[in-house]
Design a protein around this motif. Structure first.
Motif, PDB file in Angstrom:
ATOM      1  N   THR A  35      46.953  32.987  47.843  1.00 14.08           N
ATOM      2  CA  THR A  35      45.700  32.276  48.071  1.00 14.08           C
ATOM      3  C   THR A  35      45.748  31.071  47.131  1.00 14.08           C
ATOM      4  N   TYR A  39      47.979  35.427  43.950  1.00 15.52           N
ATOM      5  CA  TYR A  39      48.398  36.233  45.097  1.00 15.52           C
ATOM      6  C   TYR A  39      47.472  37.438  45.245  1.00 15.52           C
ATOM      7  N   GLY A  40      47.157  37.785  46.500  1.00 13.27           N
ATOM      8  CA  GLY A  40      46.357  38.967  46.778  1.00 13.27           C
ATOM      9  C   GLY A  40      47.216  40.054  47.395  1.00 13.27           C
ATOM     10  N   PRO A  65      35.584  47.622  42.640  1.00 14.02           N
ATOM     11  CA  PRO A  65      35.558  47.204  44.053  1.00 14.02           C
ATOM     12  C   PRO A  65      36.441  45.995  44.347  1.00 14.02           C
ATOM     13  N   HIS A  69      38.302  39.221  52.120  1.00 11.44           N
ATOM     14  CA  HIS A  69      38.596  37.834  52.486  1.00 11.44           C
ATOM     15  C   HIS A  69      38.295  37.608  53.959  1.00 11.44           C
ATOM     16  N   VAL A 121      29.069  44.247  48.606  1.00 16.09           N
ATOM     17  CA  VAL A 121      30.490  43.909  48.734  1.00 16.09           C
ATOM     18  C   VAL A 121      30.717  42.442  48.356  1.00 16.09           C
ATOM     19  N   ALA A 122      31.862  42.187  47.733  1.00 12.87           N
ATOM     20  CA  ALA A 122      32.240  40.820  47.347  1.00 12.87           C
ATOM     21  C   ALA A 122      33.040  40.191  48.488  1.00 12.87           C
ATOM     22  N   ARG A 124      34.974  36.417  50.010  1.00  9.20           N
ATOM     23  CA  ARG A 124      35.289  35.009  49.862  1.00  9.20           C
ATOM     24  C   ARG A 124      36.157  34.496  51.004  1.00  9.20           C
ATOM     25  N   SER A 184      39.222  33.487  41.484  1.00 12.27           N
ATOM     26  CA  SER A 184      37.969  32.898  41.956  1.00 12.27           C
ATOM     27  C   SER A 184      36.827  33.239  40.998  1.00 12.27           C
ATOM     28  N   VAL A 186      33.183  34.724  40.509  1.00 12.57           N
ATOM     29  CA  VAL A 186      32.383  35.733  41.217  1.00 12.57           C
ATOM     30  C   VAL A 186      30.918  35.576  40.829  1.00 12.57           C
ATOM     31  N   LEU A 197      29.383  36.550  37.415  1.00 17.25           N
ATOM     32  CA  LEU A 197      29.973  37.819  36.971  1.00 17.25           C
ATOM     33  C   LEU A 197      31.380  37.610  36.430  1.00 17.25           C
ATOM     34  N   VAL A 230      29.068  46.261  34.533  1.00 20.64           N
ATOM     35  CA  VAL A 230      28.396  45.375  35.481  1.00 20.64           C
ATOM     36  C   VAL A 230      29.345  44.993  36.612  1.00 20.64           C
ATOM     37  N   PRO A 232      33.586  45.515  37.106  1.00 16.14           N
ATOM     38  CA  PRO A 232      34.722  46.073  36.360  1.00 16.14           C
ATOM     39  C   PRO A 232      35.733  45.038  35.863  1.00 16.14           C
ATOM     40  N   GLY A 233      35.848  43.903  36.561  1.00 14.62           N
ATOM     41  CA  GLY A 233      36.780  42.875  36.101  1.00 14.62           C
ATOM     42  C   GLY A 233      36.397  42.320  34.745  1.00 14.62           C
TER      43      GLY A 233
HETATM   44  O1  TXA Z   1      40.844  34.768  43.281  1.00 17.22           O
HETATM   45  C1  TXA Z   1      40.553  35.939  43.514  1.00 17.22           C
HETATM   46  O2  TXA Z   1      39.399  36.354  43.487  1.00 17.22           O
HETATM   47  C2  TXA Z   1      41.716  36.885  43.868  1.00 17.22           C
HETATM   48  C3  TXA Z   1      42.305  36.464  45.193  1.00 17.22           C
HETATM   49  C4  TXA Z   1      43.366  37.409  45.676  1.00 17.22           C
HETATM   50  O3  TXA Z   1      41.278  36.302  46.140  1.00 17.22           O
HETATM   51  N1  TXA Z   1      41.246  38.233  43.899  1.00 17.22           N
HETATM   52  C5  TXA Z   1      40.912  38.920  42.782  1.00 17.22           C
HETATM   53  O4  TXA Z   1      40.525  40.209  43.036  1.00 17.22           O
HETATM   54  O5  TXA Z   1      40.948  38.439  41.677  1.00 17.22           O
HETATM   55  P1  TXA Z   1      40.386  41.311  41.886  1.00 17.22           P
HETATM   56  O6  TXA Z   1      40.152  42.577  42.620  1.00 17.22           O
HETATM   57  O7  TXA Z   1      41.552  41.245  41.009  1.00 17.22           O
HETATM   58  O8  TXA Z   1      39.070  40.917  41.150  1.00 17.22           O
HETATM   59  C6  TXA Z   1      37.823  41.093  41.817  1.00 17.22           C
HETATM   60  C7  TXA Z   1      36.698  40.941  40.844  1.00 17.22           C
HETATM   61  C8  TXA Z   1      36.675  42.043  39.839  1.00 17.22           C
HETATM   62  O9  TXA Z   1      36.221  41.481  38.622  1.00 17.22           O
HETATM   63  C9  TXA Z   1      35.654  42.996  40.440  1.00 17.22           C
HETATM   64  O10 TXA Z   1      35.073  43.824  39.467  1.00 17.22           O
HETATM   65  C10 TXA Z   1      34.660  42.020  41.034  1.00 17.22           C
HETATM   66  O11 TXA Z   1      35.465  40.980  41.553  1.00 17.22           O
HETATM   67  N2  TXA Z   1      33.914  42.623  42.142  1.00 17.22           N
HETATM   68  C11 TXA Z   1      34.406  42.959  43.351  1.00 17.22           C
HETATM   69  N3  TXA Z   1      33.456  43.520  44.109  1.00 17.22           N
HETATM   70  C12 TXA Z   1      32.327  43.520  43.367  1.00 17.22           C
HETATM   71  C13 TXA Z   1      31.001  43.987  43.599  1.00 17.22           C
HETATM   72  N4  TXA Z   1      30.645  44.558  44.746  1.00 17.22           N
HETATM   73  N5  TXA Z   1      30.095  43.835  42.597  1.00 17.22           N
HETATM   74  C14 TXA Z   1      30.451  43.278  41.424  1.00 17.22           C
HETATM   75  N6  TXA Z   1      31.691  42.821  41.146  1.00 17.22           N
HETATM   76  C15 TXA Z   1      32.615  42.953  42.100  1.00 17.22           C
END
Ligand code: TXA
Ligand code: MG
Length: 365
Positions: A35, A39-40, A65, A69, A121-122, A124, A184, A186, A197, A230, A232-233
């Protein structure tokens, strides 16, 4: 079995390779793809079994979570329930496709595991031509976290993905280095405020320009969450290299005697070309680039952390905060997390970390 790796032109990916990847996704497989951020590791977001495989492949806890996409041309009702509140609608209009993730009510068609059963749900819409072609060909929403081992540094090249997940995904689409090199942003709408976030490639300033007249843009994300409760990331240790790592303020670096540690040669100071410290002769200095080019720094960051880990020539990594607004906030956020929250704000604190490092030299962390 090792993943099938297909090299594609990042601007004009060939249809045959995209079709191989789309077919894998539609039959429950895992596909790593570039992306514009990182990378995803993708799975069909409507396929419960495929989504569970993503968590297994990464070693990611089920309660963290995933981001779903979507292709920017799709109706959001494919993934979200109900009408979008005005501020979110405006964000999608002005900043999609791009590195911004919004959060809303999960539609019943999305596999519950994507959100660990949670109602939000998140989502993008990515801007990378390979991601767009893949979404278009698959015609399914794609759940994709960053394609790294859980809590390790995010991947900005297909080599990074192959290193971490080469045995646990089915296809890797190799479209070269990603554009931004940092994840990205959030955001979530909480009543009258838009809460950041996670800082990322879309800046707080861009959010304010897009919706500042409708809602306040709030930034609690600078406080590192100990428990990651809040979002997890936000967990304190995330995006972290294997090396013992400490983040340091520019003031601490400028005033500290980096050469004082007995084994200064095994200490790497990761900093900026335009802010060299006096004691660099002793400490090994690696530049992430110029502070006048924050996108360049973001682009180099993860690749550099991975290279330093792989080289094995350092025991301790001191990473200097940029202290810059805009993209600097996202960079500093990742630097603090890479250091597992260990921050030296004074020369004395930094020197104490180095003294400690030389005492436990070679024992790792
Ligand atoms: O740039 C990006 O966002 C990349 C590319 C692949 O799109 N994806 C990415 O995904 O970084 P991940 O899973 O590594 O990080 C997702 C973040 C985490 O901090 C997670 O906690 C948060 O988004 N998140 C996802 N769903 C959520 C939700 N329903 N509520 C709160 N936070 C959420
Ligand atoms: Mg991640």
């Amino acid at each position: 079995m090792p993943a099938t790796r297909l090299t594609v032109d990042p601007s004009h990916p060939d249809a045959a390779s995209i079709e191989v990847a789309a077919t894998a996704l539609r039959s429950g497989g895992l596909v790593a793809f570039p992306t514009e951020t990182v990378y995803g590791l993708g799975a069909d977001a409507t396929d419960e079994r495929a989504v569970r495989r993503v968590f297994e492949a990464k070693g990611r806890p089920a309660n963290d979570p995933l981001i779903v996409h979507v292709h920017p041309s799709w109706a959001l009702s494919r993934v979200l329930d109900g009408p979008l509140p005005e501020p979110l609608r405006r964000l999608t209009e002005s900043l999609w496709p791009g590195p911004l993730t919004i959060i809303g009510p999960r539609s019943a068609s999305i596999a519950p595991s994507v959100t660990d059963g949670g109602p939000l749900v998140a989502v993008r819409a990515p801007a990378h031509p390979v991601a767009l072609a893949l979404l278009d060909a698959t015609d399914r929403p794609v759940a994709a976290p960053s394609a790294n081992r859980f809590s390790y540094v995010s991947p900005t090249s297909a080599d990074h993905v192959a290193h971490d997940l080469g045995e646990s995904c089915d296809v890797i689409l190799d479209g070269g280095r990603t554009t931004w090199g940092i994840e990205s942003t959030v955001v979530r709408l909480d009543g009258g405020a838009l809460t950041i976030l996670r800082h990322g490639a879309t800046t707080a300033e861009q959010l304010v320009a897009a919706v500042g007249d409708l809602v306040a843009v709030e930034d609690p994300a600078t406080d590192v969450d100990e428990d990651g409760g809040v979002s997890p990331g936000r967990a304190v240790r995330h995006y972290a290299p294997e090396l013992r790592t400490v983040a340091a303020t520019p003031a601490a670096i400028a005033a500290a005697d980096l050469g004082a540690a007995a084994d200064a040669a095994r200490v790497v100071h990761l900093g900026y070309a335009d802010r060299p410290a006096a004691s660099h002769a002793a400490a090994h200095f690696v530049s992430l680039g110029s502070l006048a080019d924050l996108p360049g720094i973001a682009w180099e960051l993860y690749d550099t952390l991975r290279r330093l880990d792989a080289a094995g020539t350092a025991d301790t990594l001191i990473i200097e905060l940029t202290d810059e607004p805009g993209l600097g906030r996202a960079i500093d956020d990742r630097l603090r997390r890479a250091a597992s929250g260990q921050l030296a704000s004074t020369a004395a604190q930094l020197e104490a970390v180095l003294a400690d490092a030389s005492r436990s030299k070679g024992s790792g962390r």
